[in-house]
Motif scaffolding. Sequence first.
Motif, PDB file in Angstrom:
ATOM      1  N   UNK A 105       0.833  -1.202   0.000  1.00 19.81           N
ATOM      2  CA  UNK A 105       0.000   0.000   0.000  1.00 19.81           C
ATOM      3  C   UNK A 105       0.870   1.255   0.000  1.00 19.81           C
ATOM      4  N   UNK A 106       1.885   1.290   0.851  1.00 16.78           N
ATOM      5  CA  UNK A 106       2.739   2.479   0.910  1.00 16.78           C
ATOM      6  C   UNK A 106       3.646   2.597  -0.309  1.00 16.78           C
ATOM      7  N   UNK A 107       4.077   1.484  -0.874  1.00  9.60           N
ATOM      8  CA  UNK A 107       4.847   1.532  -2.120  1.00  9.60           C
ATOM      9  C   UNK A 107       3.987   2.131  -3.229  1.00  9.60           C
ATOM     10  N   UNK A 108       2.714   1.737  -3.279  1.00  6.68           N
ATOM     11  CA  UNK A 108       1.799   2.266  -4.282  1.00  6.68           C
ATOM     12  C   UNK A 108       1.574   3.766  -4.093  1.00  6.68           C
ATOM     13  N   UNK A 109       1.428   4.208  -2.850  1.00  5.19           N
ATOM     14  CA  UNK A 109       1.236   5.644  -2.597  1.00  5.19           C
ATOM     15  C   UNK A 109       2.451   6.451  -3.038  1.00  5.19           C
ATOM     16  N   UNK A 110       3.643   5.974  -2.710  1.00 11.69           N
ATOM     17  CA  UNK A 110       4.857   6.685  -3.112  1.00 11.69           C
ATOM     18  C   UNK A 110       4.987   6.694  -4.630  1.00 11.69           C
ATOM     19  N   UNK A 111       4.683   5.557  -5.252  1.00  9.54           N
ATOM     20  CA  UNK A 111       4.773   5.463  -6.701  1.00  9.54           C
ATOM     21  C   UNK A 111       3.803   6.427  -7.387  1.00  9.54           C
ATOM     22  N   UNK A 112       2.589   6.533  -6.867  1.00 10.40           N
ATOM     23  CA  UNK A 112       1.628   7.445  -7.464  1.00 10.40           C
ATOM     24  C   UNK A 112       2.020   8.900  -7.283  1.00 10.40           C
ATOM     25  N   UNK A 113       2.659   9.222  -6.166  1.00  9.07           N
ATOM     26  CA  UNK A 113       3.060  10.612  -5.963  1.00  9.07           C
ATOM     27  C   UNK A 113       4.272  10.987  -6.808  1.00  9.07           C
ATOM     28  N   UNK A 114       5.138  10.023  -7.106  1.00  9.38           N
ATOM     29  CA  UNK A 114       6.341  10.322  -7.887  1.00  9.38           C
ATOM     30  C   UNK A 114       6.059  10.261  -9.382  1.00  9.38           C
ATOM     31  N   UNK A 115       5.283   9.273  -9.819  1.00  5.08           N
ATOM     32  CA  UNK A 115       5.103   9.023 -11.242  1.00  5.08           C
ATOM     33  C   UNK A 115       3.740   9.423 -11.777  1.00  5.08           C
ATOM     34  N   UNK A 116       3.107  10.417 -11.206  1.00  2.83           N
ATOM     35  CA  UNK A 116       1.823  10.852 -11.745  1.00  2.83           C
ATOM     36  C   UNK A 116       2.040  11.666 -13.006  1.00  2.83           C
ATOM     37  N   UNK A 117       1.137  11.509 -13.937  1.00  7.16           N
ATOM     38  CA  UNK A 117       1.187  12.264 -15.180  1.00  7.16           C
ATOM     39  C   UNK A 117       0.276  13.468 -15.015  1.00  7.16           C
ATOM     40  N   UNK A 118       0.830  14.632 -15.182  1.00  5.35           N
ATOM     41  CA  UNK A 118       0.055  15.853 -15.054  1.00  5.35           C
ATOM     42  C   UNK A 118      -0.735  16.071 -16.340  1.00  5.35           C
TER      43      UNK A 118
END
Length: 127
Positions: A105-118
Amino acid sequence: MALSTNTSLLISAILAILLMASMQLGKASLASNELMTILGGFLGSILFVLSLTALGNFEKLFFGYGSQVKIPEVIICLVGSMFVSSLVHRVSATTCLIFSIIALYYINRVSQSVYTVQPVPVYKKKK
């Protein structure tokens, strides 16, 4: 400072192998009481994170930067870490599952915050 893909693959694979060996060498002490079996499950979840990191870096190295770790790879790493934990104690396998889901869950949260497409704003022409 972030590591390169090659270095991260090497370090995570070596640490995963060392952790598996350490869990097997300390099997008697990890199965001695309740708190140590929970520690065995926590070590299993660390093994899950290390193996998932190694597998993700392997895919990125050999299949290109567009590759992602998907659900089958996550399940393979989870089953492998639970198997290693079950060699220590059955309760360690169960706590490994719980701790690994929390870590995922926390890996997914970090991944979404780093690799989000604006999203790119689209401007319409005025007539």
